[in-house]
Design a protein around this motif. Structure first.
Motif, short mmCIF file in Angstrom:
data_model
loop_
_atom_site.label_atom_id
_atom_site.label_comp_id
_atom_site.label_asym_id
_atom_site.label_seq_id
_atom_site.Cartn_x
_atom_site.Cartn_y
_atom_site.Cartn_z
N ILE A 140 0.83 -1.20 0.00
CA ILE A 140 0.00 0.00 0.00
C ILE A 140 0.87 1.25 0.00
O ILE A 140 2.00 1.25 0.49
N HIS A 141 0.31 2.30 -0.55
CA HIS A 141 0.98 3.59 -0.54
C HIS A 141 1.01 4.11 0.90
O HIS A 141 0.03 3.93 1.64
N PRO A 142 2.09 4.75 1.33
CA PRO A 142 2.19 5.25 2.71
C PRO A 142 1.08 6.21 3.11
O PRO A 142 0.78 6.34 4.30
N MET A 143 0.41 6.85 2.15
CA MET A 143 -0.67 7.77 2.52
C MET A 143 -1.86 7.04 3.12
O MET A 143 -2.73 7.65 3.73
N PHE A 144 -1.89 5.70 3.01
CA PHE A 144 -2.98 4.93 3.58
C PHE A 144 -2.61 4.34 4.94
O PHE A 144 -3.22 3.35 5.38
N ILE A 145 -1.63 4.94 5.60
CA ILE A 145 -1.24 4.53 6.95
C ILE A 145 -1.43 5.73 7.87
O ILE A 145 -1.05 6.85 7.54
N GLN A 146 -2.04 5.49 9.02
CA GLN A 146 -2.21 6.53 10.03
C GLN A 146 -1.71 6.00 11.37
O GLN A 146 -1.85 4.82 11.69
N ILE A 147 -1.15 6.91 12.16
CA ILE A 147 -0.63 6.59 13.48
C ILE A 147 -1.46 7.33 14.51
O ILE A 147 -1.69 8.54 14.39
N LYS A 148 -1.90 6.60 15.54
CA LYS A 148 -2.68 7.22 16.61
C LYS A 148 -1.98 6.99 17.95
O LYS A 148 -1.64 5.85 18.27
N HIS A 149 -1.73 8.06 18.66
CA HIS A 149 -1.16 7.98 20.01
C HIS A 149 -2.30 8.27 21.00
O HIS A 149 -3.00 9.26 20.86
N SER A 150 -2.47 7.38 21.96
CA SER A 150 -3.53 7.61 22.95
C SER A 150 -3.04 7.36 24.35
O SER A 150 -2.03 6.79 24.58
#
Length: 80
Positions: free
Chosen positions: A70-80
């Motif tokens: 997948i293209h990197p734009m389809f990765i998200q990082i969430k810090h909680s």
């Protein structure tokens, strides 16, 4: 603080961090290790062919025994 790595795989956003068997990147590490160790992506310096998907940036992901590029734009990082 917990880190969660999400990816859009075939139109569905999934939490890769919740799958203990998920591996990603060229070293095939867990999503959280991939993120902590510099989040490497495949990105060729020079494009050998102008008009081909093979020369585009991507991240290799193995999720639930299926392989994805997948293209990197389809990765998200969430810090909680």
């Amino acid at each position: 603080m917990a880190t969660h790595v999400y990816a859009c795989l075939c139109g569905e956003w999934v939490n890769l961090s919740s799958d203990p068997d998920c591996k990603m990147g060229e070293r095939m590490t867990s999503p959280n290790i991939w993120w902590e160790e510099d989040a490497r992506i495949f990105s060729p310096i020079s494009k050998e062919q102008e008009h081909t998907m093979y020369q585009q940036d991507f991240v290799h992901i193995n999720y639930k025994n299926a392989d994805y590029r997948i293209h990197p734009m389809f990765i998200q990082i969430k810090h909680s």
